[in-house]
Design a protein around this motif. Structure first.
Motif, PDB file in Angstrom:
ATOM      1  N   ILE A   1       0.944  -1.311  -0.213  1.00 41.02           N
ATOM      2  CA  ILE A   1      -0.015   0.018   0.100  1.00 41.02           C
ATOM      3  C   ILE A   1       1.190   1.155  -0.100  1.00 41.02           C
ATOM      4  O   ILE A   1       1.734   1.306   0.895  1.00 41.02           O
ATOM      5  CB  ILE A   1      -0.930   0.022   1.257  1.00 41.02           C
ATOM      6  N   ALA A   2       0.604   2.023  -1.042  1.00 42.80           N
ATOM      7  CA  ALA A   2       1.576   3.136  -0.982  1.00 42.80           C
ATOM      8  C   ALA A   2       1.323   4.452  -0.157  1.00 42.80           C
ATOM      9  O   ALA A   2       2.114   5.160   0.218  1.00 42.80           O
ATOM     10  CB  ALA A   2       1.501   3.548  -2.603  1.00 42.80           C
ATOM     11  N   SER A   3       0.002   4.639  -0.161  1.00 42.32           N
ATOM     12  CA  SER A   3      -0.531   5.698   0.488  1.00 42.32           C
ATOM     13  C   SER A   3      -0.431   5.560   2.128  1.00 42.32           C
ATOM     14  O   SER A   3      -0.435   4.349   2.708  1.00 42.32           O
ATOM     15  CB  SER A   3      -1.993   6.258   0.245  1.00 42.32           C
ATOM     16  N   ALA A   4      -0.090   6.573   2.822  1.00 43.59           N
ATOM     17  CA  ALA A   4       0.054   6.651   4.109  1.00 43.59           C
ATOM     18  C   ALA A   4      -0.748   8.048   4.848  1.00 43.59           C
ATOM     19  O   ALA A   4       0.195   8.712   4.926  1.00 43.59           O
ATOM     20  CB  ALA A   4       1.607   6.346   4.757  1.00 43.59           C
ATOM     21  N   PRO A   5      -1.764   8.103   5.118  1.00 46.90           N
ATOM     22  CA  PRO A   5      -2.565   9.317   5.490  1.00 46.90           C
ATOM     23  C   PRO A   5      -2.215   9.790   6.981  1.00 46.90           C
ATOM     24  O   PRO A   5      -1.868   8.675   7.647  1.00 46.90           O
ATOM     25  CB  PRO A   5      -4.038   9.333   5.258  1.00 46.90           C
ATOM     26  N   ASP A   6      -2.026  10.935   7.439  1.00 47.05           N
ATOM     27  CA  ASP A   6      -2.096  11.201   8.809  1.00 47.05           C
ATOM     28  C   ASP A   6      -3.314  10.613   9.461  1.00 47.05           C
ATOM     29  O   ASP A   6      -4.338  10.519   9.168  1.00 47.05           O
ATOM     30  CB  ASP A   6      -2.151  12.665   9.156  1.00 47.05           C
ATOM     31  N   VAL A   7      -3.123  10.221  10.687  1.00 39.93           N
ATOM     32  CA  VAL A   7      -4.189   9.653  11.682  1.00 39.93           C
ATOM     33  C   VAL A   7      -4.996  11.030  12.003  1.00 39.93           C
ATOM     34  O   VAL A   7      -4.438  11.877  12.561  1.00 39.93           O
ATOM     35  CB  VAL A   7      -3.545   8.823  12.902  1.00 39.93           C
TER      36      VAL A   7
END
Length: 367
Positions: free
Chosen positions: A345-351
């Motif tokens: 998984i490439a995306s990594a949003p802020d929590v």
């Protein structure tokens, strides 16, 4: 920066619009100014029912200068096109799930918003409700120690027994993964952070199904998507999760359990805004109920949070980045089920930040 309540227009006057309109009209920090639909008669009827001053086509409501946010309640295949047209008209957008039909479409929406300096938000906003916010506070307090493992499941025999037009639930972009998965995956990401990789196995129990109610009762229709999905989700530096999404189960389950080094949490149904929230520690054999506090105002609190964040210049919580990540997860799960391999998984949003304890949807905060 503008002042006062934020102007909102809804696009899509289907059944779900009623829930949004009832709630948004009750929030003093937003003003619903328009309703649009390809069926302009239906848009006019819904607008009259909810005292909305403008109705008509998408172009009609986009032409209202006071509209700042477009709430996109159209069918999934139209999500990206409506979002792009709204952004190009200078409006922020908040869309029902999924953000788009594909990650390529969703990426275009996000890129367009970034280029224009506009915001994208996306459902579900159930993770902002009292039940899951209380779970977030319990988890961050260390109540169950460090998360180790998660079990999540939504299982049933599917909606065709009660829905008079269930065919769309079994077409691409739906099925148990894309229809119900967003609630579970959004809840997990809001609690544990982004997912790093996934693996899955998928099945389809029946090639055709029968409509169980309404005028088409007994009519068969094709099933074009997997109806039983088992997925593994890896949260880097945190827990691993086993998730089941099924329309093939005689056992009805709606479950999220988080096992930690010091105990466990049993979360409420993530398609709701309330409890119950249960816990147990390593020495207990029975669950105990935890207090649940926060808002239970329902669908639309993500729109309200976006509106308030616009005025404050702060990040909104039901963000396009979070919705994109969940869409990427679902697409990767589907691909893994076809290829029998782990998918990164490439995306990594802020929590998202937790809502403040005094966050009240019915209080006027924008003057």
């Amino acid at each position: 920066m503008s002042n006062g309540p934020v102007g909102v227009a809804l696009v899509g006057a289907g059944v779900i619009s009623g829930q949004y309109l009832n709630n948004l009209n009750a929030f003093p920090d937003v003003r619903v100014l328009g309703v649009a639909d390809i069926d302009t008669d239906r848009a006019a009827e819904v607008a009259r029912e909810h005292d909305v001053p403008v109705s008509g086509t998408l172009a009609t409501v986009l032409a209202v200068p006071e509209v700042e946010i477009v709430v996109n309640l159209t069918i999934p295949s139209a999500h990206a096109a409506v979002a792009l047209e709204s952004l190009r008209a200078g409006k922020h957008v908040y869309g029902e799930k999924p953000l788009a039909m594909t990650t390529d479409e969703a990426a275009k929406v996000m890129a367009e918003a970034a280029d224009l300096g506009l915001r994208v938000g996306g459902a579900p906003d159930t993770f902002l409700g009292a039940g899951l916010q209380s779970a977030l506070h319990a988890l961050r307090s260390g109540l169950v120690g460090e998360p180790v493992a998660v079990t999540a499941a939504t299982q049933s025999l599917g909606p065709e027994s009660w829905h008079p037009n269930p065919e769309f639930f079994y077409q691409p972009g739906a099925g148990p993964l894309f229809d119900l998965g967003p609630y579970y995956l959004t809840a997990l990401v809001s609690l544990l952070g982004p997912v790093g990789q996934v693996a899955a196995d998928t099945r389809k129990a029946h090639g055709r199904r029968l409509v169980g109610s309404g005028p088409k009762k007994g009519t068969s229709f094709p099933v074009d998507v997997p109806t039983h999905v088992n997925a593994l989700l890896d949260f880097p530096g945190s827990a691993t999760a086993a998730a089941t999404f099924s329309f093939d189960s005689a056992v009805n389950r709606r479950l999220i359990e988080i096992i930690g080094t010091e105990g466990a949490l049993s979360l409420p149904d993530p398609n709701t805004f309330d409890g119950p929230l249960l816990a147990r520690d390593l020495r207990e054999t029975d669950w105990r109920e935890l207090p649940v506090t926060g808002t239970t105002a329902g669908r639309g609190i993500g729109v309200l949070d976006l509106a308030r964040s616009l005025r404050a210049g702060t990040p909104h919580r039901a963000s396009g980045e979070l919705a994109f990540h969940v869409l990427e997860l679902m697409a990767a799960i589907a691909e893994s089920g076809e290829r029998s391999e782990f998918r990164p998984i490439a995306s990594a949003p802020d929590v998202p930040e937790a809502l403040p304890a005094d966050w009240d949807p019915y209080a006027a905060t924008l003057s």
